[in-house]
Design an enzyme around this catalytic site. Structure first.
Site, PDB file in Angstrom:
ATOM      1  N   HIS A  23       0.847  -1.197   0.000  1.00 34.46           N
ATOM      2  CA  HIS A  23       0.000   0.000   0.000  1.00 34.46           C
ATOM      3  C   HIS A  23       0.884   1.249   0.000  1.00 34.46           C
ATOM      4  O   HIS A  23       1.939   1.275   0.645  1.00 34.46           O
ATOM      5  CB  HIS A  23      -0.888   0.036   1.242  1.00 34.46           C
ATOM      6  CG  HIS A  23      -1.681  -1.211   1.452  1.00 34.46           C
ATOM      7  ND1 HIS A  23      -2.533  -1.724   0.507  1.00 34.46           N
ATOM      8  CD2 HIS A  23      -1.746  -2.056   2.512  1.00 34.46           C
ATOM      9  CE1 HIS A  23      -3.090  -2.822   0.966  1.00 34.46           C
ATOM     10  NE2 HIS A  23      -2.633  -3.050   2.178  1.00 34.46           N
ATOM     11  N   GLU A  38      -1.817  -0.270   8.326  1.00 35.42           N
ATOM     12  CA  GLU A  38      -2.825  -1.127   8.948  1.00 35.42           C
ATOM     13  C   GLU A  38      -2.214  -1.944  10.078  1.00 35.42           C
ATOM     14  O   GLU A  38      -0.986  -2.095  10.168  1.00 35.42           O
ATOM     15  CB  GLU A  38      -3.455  -2.058   7.907  1.00 35.42           C
ATOM     16  CG  GLU A  38      -2.462  -2.950   7.192  1.00 35.42           C
ATOM     17  CD  GLU A  38      -3.037  -3.564   5.925  1.00 35.42           C
ATOM     18  OE1 GLU A  38      -3.958  -2.964   5.327  1.00 35.42           O
ATOM     19  OE2 GLU A  38      -2.558  -4.638   5.518  1.00 35.42           O
ATOM     20  N   HIS A  81       3.598  -7.299   1.790  1.00 34.30           N
ATOM     21  CA  HIS A  81       2.975  -8.205   2.756  1.00 34.30           C
ATOM     22  C   HIS A  81       1.938  -9.094   2.088  1.00 34.30           C
ATOM     23  O   HIS A  81       1.509  -8.836   0.959  1.00 34.30           O
ATOM     24  CB  HIS A  81       2.301  -7.404   3.880  1.00 34.30           C
ATOM     25  CG  HIS A  81       1.192  -6.521   3.394  1.00 34.30           C
ATOM     26  ND1 HIS A  81       1.400  -5.249   2.903  1.00 34.30           N
ATOM     27  CD2 HIS A  81      -0.153  -6.721   3.296  1.00 34.30           C
ATOM     28  CE1 HIS A  81       0.252  -4.706   2.559  1.00 34.30           C
ATOM     29  NE2 HIS A  81      -0.720  -5.591   2.770  1.00 34.30           N
ATOM     30  N   ARG A 141      -1.079  -4.864  -6.240  1.00 36.85           N
ATOM     31  CA  ARG A 141      -0.705  -6.282  -6.254  1.00 36.85           C
ATOM     32  C   ARG A 141       0.649  -6.460  -6.938  1.00 36.85           C
ATOM     33  O   ARG A 141       0.883  -5.937  -8.024  1.00 36.85           O
ATOM     34  CB  ARG A 141      -1.749  -7.117  -6.996  1.00 36.85           C
ATOM     35  CG  ARG A 141      -3.029  -7.339  -6.244  1.00 36.85           C
ATOM     36  CD  ARG A 141      -3.829  -8.505  -6.848  1.00 36.85           C
ATOM     37  NE  ARG A 141      -5.225  -8.386  -6.453  1.00 36.85           N
ATOM     38  CZ  ARG A 141      -6.198  -7.907  -7.227  1.00 36.85           C
ATOM     39  NH1 ARG A 141      -5.935  -7.533  -8.465  1.00 36.85           N
ATOM     40  NH2 ARG A 141      -7.424  -7.825  -6.779  1.00 36.85           N
TER      41      ARG A 141
END
Length: 314
Positions: free
Chosen positions: A99, A116, A174, A194
């Site tokens: 991200h 996150e 991740h 992605r």
């Protein structure tokens, strides 16, 4: 002030399972329930208020009606509500992804960036995640490894267990492995690049889209040191703090009291057991998997019951 119980938006991504329905009291006829967006006012899916004066409104509509007073002083710097909370059921492994941070996302006209936190609610015995790179790497090598399908070789493959938690900062490469249920606290963003997806196909038989150029641009390619916090069994455990949120895990035996920060809303989600919440004389009961929104400046939160819950505030 009113304690809101929220019903989630549901996503049926191809890697999802049915455990959130079978074990966490979610209601859906979809074949796959991959994510439940417990507290969300995102354009891609808003949770719904299911009690009280605002019953039936989307969380987005509720926030629009009430204004920023329910967000709290700590949120004044944000134009949009700052965070989103999810359950994730990864029956299959997720793509290798990354991200962007706020600066990149906003310059590109996208959502916010996305930092996150993952809390492992439960997992299979051999479950694992990928979490950052295991050595320093150049962008050129990263690009070559993506092209040659060898990127997994340079990622930290981390075994996980119930109760582990990880702060996944923007830029960290991740992926969630198979057989894991995660409670995720994140910036209010649906922006994902992605990197690698095991050559999987979507429902129409097409390869899932990759975002290689963007991923190379935003990825942190410095070696990521991984340390899993030791579980202490204490009543209160701070899972993570960052610029966007603070998440705390509580183990309740009979009762406890949380002195609510008047400068932020609080979201409370029950991980295990049943709980009774009392705020400013109002009571609500909840069970495993249910989430509540408590407006800013509501006073102390009294909790009765036996189990585990997590609170989030800004």
């Amino acid at each position: 002030m009113e304690i809101l119980k929220l019903d989630p938006a549901i996503k049926d991504y191809l890697w999802g399972g049915r455990k959130l329905v079978e074990k966490f009291n979610k209601v859906s006829n979809l074949d796959k329930v991959a994510e439940t967006w417990e507290m969300s006012n995102h354009k891609d899916g808003s949770s719904i208020v299911i009690n009280g004066e605002y019953k039936g409104l989307s969380f987005s509509e509720y926030l629009e009606k009430k204004g920023k007073t329910v967000w709290g002083k700590n949120c004044e710097k944000y134009d949009n509500f700052p965070i989103m909370i999810k359950f994730i059921d990864a029956k299959q492994k997720l793509s290798i992804q990354v991200h962007p941070d706020d600066a990149y996302a906003k310059a590109a006209g996208m959502d916010n960036g996305k930092t996150e936190l993952w809390y492992i609610v439960e997992c299979d015995e051999d479950a694992y995640i990928y979490f950052g790179v295991n050595r320093d790497m150049t962008k050129e090598e990263f690009k070559r490894r993506i092209e040659e399908n060898t990127v997994l070789e340079v990622l930290n493959k981390v075994p996980v267990h119930k109760g582990d938690y990880f702060l996944v900062e923007a830029g960290t490469i991740h992926a969630i492995g198979a057989g894991i249920i995660i409670y995720e606290i994140q910036q209010n963003s649906n922006c994902t690049f992605r990197v690698y997806d095991y050559d999987r196909r979507d429902a129409d038989g097409n390869p899932r889209k990759l975002h290689i150029a963007e991923a190379i641009e935003v990825s942190n390619l410095k070696k990521k040191e991984v340390s899993i916090p030791v579980k202490t069994g204490q009543e209160k455990t701070i899972l993570g703090r960052c610029d966007y949120f603070t998440a705390v895990r509580y183990e309740c035996q009979e009762e406890l009291k949380i002195e609510n920060c008047k400068d932020s809303f609080v979201t409370l989600t029950i991980m295990e057991g049943c709980m009774k919440l009392r705020v400013a004389g109002e009571e609500k009961t909840g069970k495993k998997g249910e989430s509540f929104f408590i407006p800013a400046d509501s006073g102390a939160i009294e909790v009765q019951g036996n189990g585990v819950f997590i609170t989030v505030q800004t």
